[in-house]
Design a protein around this motif. Structure first.
Motif, PDB file in Angstrom:
ATOM      1  N   GLY A   5       0.830  -1.194   0.000  1.00 13.63           N
ATOM      2  CA  GLY A   5       0.000   0.000   0.000  1.00 13.63           C
ATOM      3  C   GLY A   5       0.863   1.240   0.000  1.00 13.63           C
ATOM      4  O   GLY A   5       2.044   1.196   0.361  1.00 13.63           O
ATOM      5  N   VAL A   6       0.282   2.360  -0.430  1.00 13.91           N
ATOM      6  CA  VAL A   6       0.986   3.640  -0.402  1.00 13.91           C
ATOM      7  C   VAL A   6       0.011   4.717   0.020  1.00 13.91           C
ATOM      8  O   VAL A   6      -1.157   4.715  -0.386  1.00 13.91           O
ATOM      9  CB  VAL A   6       1.615   3.966  -1.780  1.00 13.91           C
ATOM     10  N   LEU A   7       0.472   5.630   0.867  1.00 15.15           N
ATOM     11  CA  LEU A   7      -0.353   6.752   1.307  1.00 15.15           C
ATOM     12  C   LEU A   7       0.505   7.991   1.475  1.00 15.15           C
ATOM     13  O   LEU A   7       1.727   7.920   1.608  1.00 15.15           O
ATOM     14  CB  LEU A   7      -1.109   6.423   2.605  1.00 15.15           C
ATOM     15  N   GLN A  38      -6.365   6.564   0.252  1.00 13.75           N
ATOM     16  CA  GLN A  38      -6.668   7.987   0.163  1.00 13.75           C
ATOM     17  C   GLN A  38      -6.808   8.618   1.549  1.00 13.75           C
ATOM     18  O   GLN A  38      -7.211   7.972   2.505  1.00 13.75           O
ATOM     19  CB  GLN A  38      -7.952   8.211  -0.640  1.00 13.75           C
ATOM     20  N   HIS A  39      -6.439   9.898   1.633  1.00 13.86           N
ATOM     21  CA  HIS A  39      -6.570  10.688   2.874  1.00 13.86           C
ATOM     22  C   HIS A  39      -5.732  10.135   4.027  1.00 13.86           C
ATOM     23  O   HIS A  39      -6.145  10.178   5.190  1.00 13.86           O
ATOM     24  CB  HIS A  39      -8.034  10.795   3.287  1.00 13.86           C
ATOM     25  N   GLY A  40      -4.561   9.619   3.715  1.00 16.73           N
ATOM     26  CA  GLY A  40      -3.611   9.215   4.745  1.00 16.73           C
ATOM     27  C   GLY A  40      -4.125   8.138   5.680  1.00 16.73           C
ATOM     28  O   GLY A  40      -4.860   7.222   5.276  1.00 16.73           O
ATOM     29  N   TYR A  41      -3.735   8.248   6.941  1.00 17.51           N
ATOM     30  CA  TYR A  41      -4.137   7.235   7.921  1.00 17.51           C
ATOM     31  C   TYR A  41      -5.641   7.271   8.186  1.00 17.51           C
ATOM     32  O   TYR A  41      -6.230   6.252   8.562  1.00 17.51           O
ATOM     33  CB  TYR A  41      -3.353   7.424   9.223  1.00 17.51           C
ATOM     34  N   GLN A  42      -6.259   8.421   7.971  1.00 17.59           N
ATOM     35  CA  GLN A  42      -7.710   8.491   8.113  1.00 17.59           C
ATOM     36  C   GLN A  42      -8.377   7.603   7.071  1.00 17.59           C
ATOM     37  O   GLN A  42      -9.340   6.878   7.355  1.00 17.59           O
ATOM     38  CB  GLN A  42      -8.200   9.934   7.951  1.00 17.59           C
ATOM     39  N   LEU A  44      -7.025   5.002   5.758  1.00 20.05           N
ATOM     40  CA  LEU A  44      -6.758   3.626   6.150  1.00 20.05           C
ATOM     41  C   LEU A  44      -7.831   3.145   7.109  1.00 20.05           C
ATOM     42  O   LEU A  44      -8.360   2.029   6.979  1.00 20.05           O
ATOM     43  CB  LEU A  44      -5.372   3.521   6.791  1.00 20.05           C
ATOM     44  N   LEU A  45      -8.190   3.972   8.071  1.00 18.49           N
ATOM     45  CA  LEU A  45      -9.235   3.599   9.030  1.00 18.49           C
ATOM     46  C   LEU A  45     -10.593   3.483   8.357  1.00 18.49           C
ATOM     47  O   LEU A  45     -11.395   2.608   8.704  1.00 18.49           O
ATOM     48  CB  LEU A  45      -9.309   4.633  10.154  1.00 18.49           C
ATOM     49  N   ASP A  46     -10.844   4.361   7.390  1.00 18.05           N
ATOM     50  CA  ASP A  46     -12.145   4.370   6.718  1.00 18.05           C
ATOM     51  C   ASP A  46     -12.243   3.326   5.608  1.00 18.05           C
ATOM     52  O   ASP A  46     -13.336   3.076   5.083  1.00 18.05           O
ATOM     53  CB  ASP A  46     -12.415   5.750   6.114  1.00 18.05           C
ATOM     54  N   GLY A  47     -11.102   2.745   5.218  1.00 21.38           N
ATOM     55  CA  GLY A  47     -11.119   1.728   4.184  1.00 21.38           C
ATOM     56  C   GLY A  47     -11.217   2.273   2.772  1.00 21.38           C
ATOM     57  O   GLY A  47     -11.656   1.561   1.856  1.00 21.38           O
ATOM     58  N   THR A  48     -10.799   3.537   2.558  1.00 19.74           N
ATOM     59  CA  THR A  48     -10.811   4.105   1.206  1.00 19.74           C
ATOM     60  C   THR A  48      -9.528   3.677   0.485  1.00 19.74           C
ATOM     61  O   THR A  48      -8.584   4.450   0.326  1.00 19.74           O
ATOM     62  CB  THR A  48     -10.932   5.637   1.241  1.00 19.74           C
ATOM     63  N   ILE A  49      -9.534   2.431   0.055  1.00 18.12           N
ATOM     64  CA  ILE A  49      -8.355   1.782  -0.516  1.00 18.12           C
ATOM     65  C   ILE A  49      -8.721   1.204  -1.879  1.00 18.12           C
ATOM     66  O   ILE A  49      -9.707   0.486  -2.004  1.00 18.12           O
ATOM     67  CB  ILE A  49      -7.852   0.659   0.419  1.00 18.12           C
ATOM     68  N   GLU A  50      -7.919   1.536  -2.894  1.00 18.90           N
ATOM     69  CA  GLU A  50      -8.193   1.051  -4.245  1.00 18.90           C
ATOM     70  C   GLU A  50      -6.909   0.555  -4.898  1.00 18.90           C
ATOM     71  O   GLU A  50      -5.833   1.129  -4.695  1.00 18.90           O
ATOM     72  CB  GLU A  50      -8.797   2.161  -5.108  1.00 18.90           C
ATOM     73  N   LYS A  51      -7.052  -0.495  -5.692  1.00 23.14           N
ATOM     74  CA  LYS A  51      -5.910  -1.007  -6.438  1.00 23.14           C
ATOM     75  C   LYS A  51      -5.493   0.009  -7.496  1.00 23.14           C
ATOM     76  O   LYS A  51      -6.331   0.620  -8.153  1.00 23.14           O
ATOM     77  CB  LYS A  51      -6.260  -2.341  -7.105  1.00 23.14           C
ATOM     78  N   MET A  52      -4.195   0.196  -7.663  1.00 25.14           N
ATOM     79  CA  MET A  52      -3.674   1.148  -8.634  1.00 25.14           C
ATOM     80  C   MET A  52      -3.004   0.405  -9.782  1.00 25.14           C
ATOM     81  O   MET A  52      -2.335  -0.617  -9.580  1.00 25.14           O
ATOM     82  CB  MET A  52      -2.691   2.110  -7.970  1.00 25.14           C
ATOM     83  N   GLU A  53      -3.196   0.938 -10.987  1.00 26.20           N
ATOM     84  CA  GLU A  53      -2.593   0.371 -12.189  1.00 26.20           C
ATOM     85  C   GLU A  53      -1.605   1.383 -12.769  1.00 26.20           C
ATOM     86  O   GLU A  53      -1.461   2.499 -12.252  1.00 26.20           O
ATOM     87  CB  GLU A  53      -3.687   0.044 -13.215  1.00 26.20           C
ATOM     88  N   LEU A  54      -0.947   1.005 -13.853  1.00 26.69           N
ATOM     89  CA  LEU A  54      -0.011   1.928 -14.491  1.00 26.69           C
ATOM     90  C   LEU A  54      -0.704   3.235 -14.876  1.00 26.69           C
ATOM     91  O   LEU A  54      -0.161   4.323 -14.682  1.00 26.69           O
ATOM     92  CB  LEU A  54       0.603   1.280 -15.735  1.00 26.69           C
ATOM     93  N   LYS A  67      -2.226  13.091  -5.392  1.00 25.93           N
ATOM     94  CA  LYS A  67      -3.349  12.387  -5.998  1.00 25.93           C
ATOM     95  C   LYS A  67      -4.133  11.601  -4.955  1.00 25.93           C
ATOM     96  O   LYS A  67      -5.352  11.417  -5.073  1.00 25.93           O
ATOM     97  CB  LYS A  67      -2.834  11.441  -7.087  1.00 25.93           C
ATOM     98  N   LEU A  68      -3.438  11.141  -3.928  1.00 29.52           N
ATOM     99  CA  LEU A  68      -4.080  10.324  -2.900  1.00 29.52           C
ATOM    100  C   LEU A  68      -4.697  11.167  -1.781  1.00 29.52           C
ATOM    101  O   LEU A  68      -5.265  10.613  -0.844  1.00 29.52           O
ATOM    102  CB  LEU A  68      -3.064   9.338  -2.301  1.00 29.52           C
ATOM    103  N   TYR A  69      -4.570  12.473  -1.892  1.00 29.23           N
ATOM    104  CA  TYR A  69      -5.081  13.391  -0.872  1.00 29.23           C
ATOM    105  C   TYR A  69      -4.346  13.163   0.454  1.00 29.23           C
ATOM    106  O   TYR A  69      -3.599  12.194   0.617  1.00 29.23           O
ATOM    107  CB  TYR A  69      -6.597  13.246  -0.678  1.00 29.23           C
ATOM    108  N   SER A  70      -4.541  14.085   1.364  1.00 24.51           N
ATOM    109  CA  SER A  70      -3.832  13.992   2.637  1.00 24.51           C
ATOM    110  C   SER A  70      -4.722  14.498   3.763  1.00 24.51           C
ATOM    111  O   SER A  70      -5.631  15.302   3.540  1.00 24.51           O
ATOM    112  CB  SER A  70      -2.534  14.816   2.593  1.00 24.51           C
ATOM    113  N   ALA A  71      -4.469  13.999   4.946  1.00 25.17           N
ATOM    114  CA  ALA A  71      -5.248  14.420   6.116  1.00 25.17           C
ATOM    115  C   ALA A  71      -4.457  14.071   7.371  1.00 25.17           C
ATOM    116  O   ALA A  71      -3.569  13.215   7.348  1.00 25.17           O
ATOM    117  CB  ALA A  71      -6.609  13.733   6.140  1.00 25.17           C
TER     118      ALA A  71
END
Length: 319
Positions: A5-7, A38-42, A44-54, A67-71
């Motif tokens: 994962g990346v955030l 998306q939105h950093g560790y927040q 991660l807690l909320d489960g806003t996780i998507e597979k990324m492609e090229l 692109k992944l936003y921050s919080a």
């Protein structure tokens, strides 16, 4: 390792997108799936996780922000929050995490590593306040944004024969103020790492005024307090017409410089290499143009310092 994962977390910095791109493409090149949080560790807690492609990271290397936003996430600082994040990682089968940000971001990575989830920290902050690396992602771009602003302010300072106090960001670190002040020939640079000698600042202004100098530029790091308060003190001590400019969040925006794009690409790629090699709890950095990695715990326990040789050089050149 088959899934990572990346955030991005904390304050955004120009070049974060270039780092995300490097992580995604280097991982896919090595047959590893990447999931963007998306939105950093927040997120991660909320489960806003998507597979990324090229294609997920196409046309972003030149864009500022992330692109992944921050919080910022207070909940993740708690044991309950960390366990909640771990459940989300388990749900998506993520075996390792790359966290791009500053010391707060690294603290989260440290906590996850201690709980069995390998993490690598990538330093992304305009403040350049992370030990273990000569430069952080975003510093060079922010520095050039500041210099461009000072150049413009100098034009009007000359026209109106005024003294200008320019407050720059940097949190508790003076790197942005120091480098900008030296690069733009400021009369005085005020940074948290050096005791404020207000008398010397005033003496330098008076000496310049006496020899016919028409304007002066003073750079104040935000860790030294309010630029408006400092400008008022100068006006009271010298009776020189004084103006204050607070550059604010313009310093965080804009297209990343070539230097930041290259740095981000190198650090993001190296972070993937470390995860694939089975390393965890590390921070990547660059020292003397060589890629390095350090234990995150050691980095978090090390106090940031500025290059005082640059500070002394600035004083010698601004006589």
């Amino acid at each position: 390792m088959k899934k990572i994962g990346v955030l991005t977390s904390g304050g955004d910095a120009p070049g974060m997108n270039a780092a995300i791109r490097a992580v995604v493409r280097k991982a896919i090149f090595n047959g590893v799936e990447v999931y963007g949080i998306q939105h950093g560790y927040q997120g991660l807690l909320d489960g806003t996780i998507e597979k990324m492609e090229l294609g997920s990271v196409g046309d972003i290397i030149q864009r500022g922000g992330t692109k992944l936003y921050s919080a910022r996430c207070e909940e993740f600082k708690t044991e309950e929050g960390q366990q909640k994040g771990i459940k989300q990682l388990q749900k998506h089968g993520i075996e390792g995490l790359i966290a791009i940000g500053g010391d707060g971001t690294f603290m989260g990575a440290k906590k996850l590593t201690e709980k069995g989830y390998p993490c690598i920290g990538v330093p992304g902050t305009i403040d350049n306040d992370i030990p273990g690396t000569d430069f952080t992602i975003g510093f060079d771009t922010a520095l050039n944004t500041i210099i461009d602003a000072i150049d413009k302010i100098r034009d009007t300072a000359t026209s109106h024969e005024r003294t200008y106090v320019i407050e720059v960001m940097g949190r508790d670190a003076g790197d942005l103020a120091l480098w900008a002040g030296l690069a733009d020939g400021a009369e005085s640079i005020l940074i948290p790492e050096v005791k404020d000698d207000f008398g010397e600042v005033i003496d330098r202004l008076k000496r310049g005024h006496e020899r016919g100098k028409k304007h002066s530029i003073i750079i104040l790091a935000e860790g030294m307090g309010s630029g408006f308060d400092y400008g008022k003190k100068i006006k009271e001590a010298t009776d020189l017409e004084t103006r204050v400019t607070v550059l604010g969040h313009t310093q965080r925006g804009g297209s990343p410089s070539a230097s930041d794009r290259v740095l981000a690409s190198r650090l993001g790629s190296y972070a993937v290499d470390l995860l694939i090699a089975g390393k965890a709890g590390r921070m990547v950095g660059i020292e003397k143009n060589e890629l390095v990695d350090h234990d995150i715990v050691e980095i978090l326990n090390t106090k940031h310092s500025v290059d005082l040789n640059l500070y002394h050089l600035s004083n010698e050149l601004s006589i």
